[in-house]
Design a protein around this motif. Structure first.
Motif, short mmCIF file in Angstrom:
data_model
loop_
_atom_site.label_atom_id
_atom_site.label_comp_id
_atom_site.label_asym_id
_atom_site.label_seq_id
_atom_site.Cartn_x
_atom_site.Cartn_y
_atom_site.Cartn_z
N GLY A 22 -6.21 5.70 -0.35
CA GLY A 22 -6.53 6.64 -1.10
C GLY A 22 -5.34 7.70 -1.42
O GLY A 22 -5.58 8.97 -1.79
N ILE A 23 -4.12 7.53 -1.03
CA ILE A 23 -3.07 8.59 -1.00
C ILE A 23 -2.77 8.50 -2.44
O ILE A 23 -2.59 7.36 -3.18
CB ILE A 23 -1.92 7.97 -0.27
N ALA A 24 -2.38 9.69 -3.18
CA ALA A 24 -2.10 9.86 -4.71
C ALA A 24 -0.75 9.12 -4.74
O ALA A 24 0.18 9.37 -3.84
CB ALA A 24 -1.99 11.27 -4.83
N ILE A 25 -0.51 8.41 -5.65
CA ILE A 25 0.59 7.47 -6.15
C ILE A 25 1.55 8.58 -6.84
O ILE A 25 1.01 9.26 -7.61
CB ILE A 25 0.67 5.99 -6.77
N GLU A 75 0.91 -1.11 -0.06
CA GLU A 75 0.21 -0.08 -0.03
C GLU A 75 0.90 1.32 0.00
O GLU A 75 1.75 1.33 0.60
CB GLU A 75 -0.73 0.05 1.32
N ILE A 76 0.32 2.36 -0.79
CA ILE A 76 1.21 3.60 -0.75
C ILE A 76 0.65 4.58 0.33
O ILE A 76 -0.54 4.70 0.50
CB ILE A 76 0.79 4.43 -2.14
N THR A 77 1.76 4.98 1.03
CA THR A 77 1.36 6.04 2.16
C THR A 77 2.18 7.20 1.99
O THR A 77 3.20 7.05 1.12
CB THR A 77 1.60 5.49 3.47
N GLU A 78 1.94 8.32 2.66
CA GLU A 78 2.98 9.42 2.48
C GLU A 78 4.23 9.19 3.10
O GLU A 78 5.38 9.48 2.43
CB GLU A 78 2.18 10.52 3.22
#
Length: 274
Positions: free
Chosen positions: A109-112, A7-10
């Motif tokens: 929901g984080i922009a990749i 998963e993508i996170t900041e």
């Protein structure tokens, strides 16, 4: 074994930036994405490139095949795959401006951070290329994401384009694939100049006379007392290094003669290639 979290996170984006991903050139370049960072469908590969001397992170068959072509091209001096379109705020602004939803991680929901499959340096000029199956060009969402990518590179005055499987010459690519791993061949230094020169002389004479590749290599191994397969591996090495050449647009079949066989450089220079 614990599952890798993809998963993508900041925090993950910041970590990638601190790791130097997307930075460097040549052997020092670090791709933004690595094979282990994306779900595998059994098609991801890591191959050591001739041009860069490093292991490339290739996420599909079509990326691998395109990379073979780039490696084989004399004008290509650098290949950077999985190149990030940074800063992230820029692609978000582009998406907003052209009325397209920016890609985001479905779970967080984080922009990749978007990427271009390849940023290529060819004759000192940069080219950005997206490599996708032709069938994906019918997907409206895919085309929308391509438009973000196109605008990003246009604003940097970098030529951007799409490569599909229809654009790739399969026979040439399969021939490059066949010789690719022999580009670096330890036998060149281990056998020494005298043996390599004799091998080149014997084998090139047989190939020039029209003898098939496999038989010529087998006889060469026997005459020089080499392990079976050594001459065939070195044949592939000489083709990869372009010390010798054959018609790369016709499938190289060891049981057939080497089509349009030619010696490109002197024997002295051949023996020094490793």
């Amino acid at each position: 074994m614990a599952k890798r979290k993809r998963e993508i996170t900041e925090a993950k984006i910041e970590r990638f930036i601190k790791e130097g991903r997307g930075q460097g050139t040549g052997n020092d370049y670090i791709p933004w994405l690595r094979v282990q960072d994306v779900p595998s469908e059994g098609r991801a590969t890591r191959g050591v490139g001739w041009t860069t001397g490093r292991r490339h992170e290739l996420l599909s068959d079509i990326e691998r095949d395109y990379c073979y072509l780039l490696d084989y091209s004399d004008g290509v001096s650098d290949i950077r795959e999985q190149f990030p379109l940074l800063p992230l705020e820029e692609t978000k602004l582009i998406a907003e401006r052209i009325g397209v939803k920016h890609p985001a991680d479905p779970k967080t929901g984080i922009a990749i951070v978007m990427t271009s499959d390849f940023l290529v340096t060819y004759k000192e000029k940069q080219y950005a290329r997206t490599v996708k199956p032709f069938s994906e060009l019918e997907n409206e969402r895919t085309i929308a994401k391509f438009e973000i990518e196109r605008v990003y590179w246009t604003e940097r005055h970098v030529d951007w384009g799409i490569i599909t499987d229809h654009d790739l010459p399969d026979i040439l690519i399969r021939n490059i694939e066949w010789v690719h791993k022999e580009y670096h061949n330890n036998n060149v230094s281990e056998l020494g100049v005298f043996v390599i020169q004799n091998l080149q002389k014997i084998l090139s004479e047989r190939l020039s006379s029209g003898e098939n590749i496999a038989r010529g290599c087998s006889i060469c191994d026997e005459q020089l007392g080499l392990e079976i397969g050594t001459s065939l591996a070195l044949f592939r090495h000489f083709i990869a290094r372009k010390i010798w050449s054959v018609n790369m647009n016709e499938r190289i079949i060891p049981s057939h003669p080497a089509k349009d066989f030619m010696i490109n450089v002197t024997e002295e220079k051949q023996a020094k290639g490793g």
